[in-house]
Scaffold this motif. Structure first.
Motif, mmCIF file in Angstrom:
data_model
loop_
_atom_site.group_PDB
_atom_site.id
_atom_site.type_symbol
_atom_site.label_atom_id
_atom_site.label_comp_id
_atom_site.label_asym_id
_atom_site.label_seq_id
_atom_site.Cartn_x
_atom_site.Cartn_y
_atom_site.Cartn_z
ATOM 1 N N LEU A 1 -2.509 8.829 -9.183
ATOM 2 C CA LEU A 1 -3.425 7.937 -7.848
ATOM 3 C C LEU A 1 -3.275 6.874 -8.986
ATOM 4 N N GLU A 2 -3.541 5.427 -8.448
ATOM 5 C CA GLU A 2 -3.286 4.372 -8.474
ATOM 6 C C GLU A 2 -4.580 3.737 -7.986
ATOM 7 N N LEU A 3 -5.886 3.555 -7.991
ATOM 8 C CA LEU A 3 -6.462 3.361 -8.088
ATOM 9 C C LEU A 3 -7.429 0.833 -7.975
ATOM 10 N N LYS A 4 -7.525 0.661 -6.630
ATOM 11 C CA LYS A 4 -8.124 -0.841 -6.522
ATOM 12 C C LYS A 4 -9.338 -0.997 -5.970
ATOM 13 N N SER A 5 -9.335 -2.274 -6.575
ATOM 14 C CA SER A 5 -10.690 -2.650 -5.483
ATOM 15 C C SER A 5 -10.566 -4.466 -5.470
ATOM 16 N N VAL A 6 -10.070 -4.550 -4.431
ATOM 17 C CA VAL A 6 -8.878 -6.094 -3.935
ATOM 18 C C VAL A 6 -8.738 -6.389 -3.074
ATOM 19 N N GLU A 7 -9.610 -7.663 -2.464
ATOM 20 C CA GLU A 7 -9.043 -8.061 -0.913
ATOM 21 C C GLU A 7 -8.580 -7.708 0.128
ATOM 22 N N LYS A 8 -7.266 -7.349 -0.844
ATOM 23 C CA LYS A 8 -5.757 -6.739 -0.114
ATOM 24 C C LYS A 8 -4.919 -6.231 -0.699
ATOM 25 N N LEU A 9 -3.960 -4.546 -0.352
ATOM 26 C CA LEU A 9 -3.353 -4.842 -1.091
ATOM 27 C C LEU A 9 -2.343 -5.454 -1.099
ATOM 28 N N ALA A 10 -1.051 -5.397 -2.390
ATOM 29 C CA ALA A 10 0.111 -6.479 -2.701
ATOM 30 C C ALA A 10 0.942 -5.885 -2.672
ATOM 31 N N ASP A 11 2.101 -6.104 -2.725
ATOM 32 C CA ASP A 11 3.718 -5.659 -3.056
ATOM 33 C C ASP A 11 3.166 -5.306 -4.628
ATOM 34 N N ILE A 12 2.982 -6.660 -5.377
ATOM 35 C CA ILE A 12 3.036 -5.432 -6.810
ATOM 36 C C ILE A 12 2.557 -3.864 -7.230
ATOM 37 N N HIS A 13 0.646 -4.457 -6.359
ATOM 38 C CA HIS A 13 -0.268 -2.758 -6.592
ATOM 39 C C HIS A 13 1.165 -1.281 -6.428
ATOM 40 N N LEU A 14 1.983 -1.882 -5.128
ATOM 41 C CA LEU A 14 2.599 -0.966 -4.220
ATOM 42 C C LEU A 14 4.241 -0.600 -6.663
ATOM 43 N N ALA A 15 4.531 -1.766 -6.903
ATOM 44 C CA ALA A 15 5.184 -1.586 -7.737
ATOM 45 C C ALA A 15 4.822 -1.385 -8.988
ATOM 46 N N GLN A 16 3.511 -1.422 -8.829
ATOM 47 C CA GLN A 16 3.363 -0.758 -11.003
ATOM 48 C C GLN A 16 3.222 0.792 -10.228
ATOM 49 N N THR A 17 1.972 1.273 -9.390
ATOM 50 C CA THR A 17 2.168 2.665 -8.647
ATOM 51 C C THR A 17 3.583 3.368 -8.383
ATOM 52 N N LEU A 18 5.110 3.046 -8.145
ATOM 53 C CA LEU A 18 5.976 3.248 -8.137
ATOM 54 C C LEU A 18 6.861 3.402 -9.871
#
Length: 125
Positions: free
Chosen positions: A76-93
């Motif tokens: 589980l990668e949790l965020k509290s941001v205005e909009k998810l970005a590609d870097i968030h997906l990359a971090q999870t992967l």
């Protein structure tokens, strides 16, 4: 527990947290509350699980930490941001690859409806 059922159950717990807290808080608040809900539901759960990088057959701690790991299976990668970005997906992967995990959820709690802030992630190795 099958991965699909586990994933759906965790999404339900995340929705409970979001309904109680709403959007706009820091990521850490959602992480602590979701960890509490998952633990109380009887799941094996780890918070801030350290992930090392293997380089030339040596494991090196580079500061990578999975927000929450459920049943040693679901990242589980949790965020509290205005909009998810590609870097968030990359971090999870990246976390999934480093740990050899196949399933993950990228969850952004800073949305009006939590279903709009959830991405299921599958790592094909």
């Amino acid at each position: 527990m099958k991965e699909d059922l586990l994933t759906r159950t965790i999404i339900g717990l995340a929705i409970d947290v979001h309904k109680a807290l709403g959007p706009g808080l820091l990521e850490s608040a959602y992480k602590e509350c979701l960890f509490y809900k998952i633990e109380n539901a009887g799941f094996l759960v780890e918070k801030e699980k350290m992930m090392s990088v293997t380089f030339e057959d040596v494991k090196i701690d580079c500061g990578y930490r999975i927000d929450i790991l459920v049943e040693n299976n679901l990242v589980l990668e949790l965020k509290s941001v205005e909009k998810l970005a590609d870097i968030h997906l990359a971090q999870t992967l990246t976390y999934m690859k480093l740990g050899g995990f196949k399933f993950g959820l990228l969850i952004n709690f800073n949305v009006l409806l939590l279903k709009d802030g959830i991405k299921r992630v599958i790592n094909g190795y």
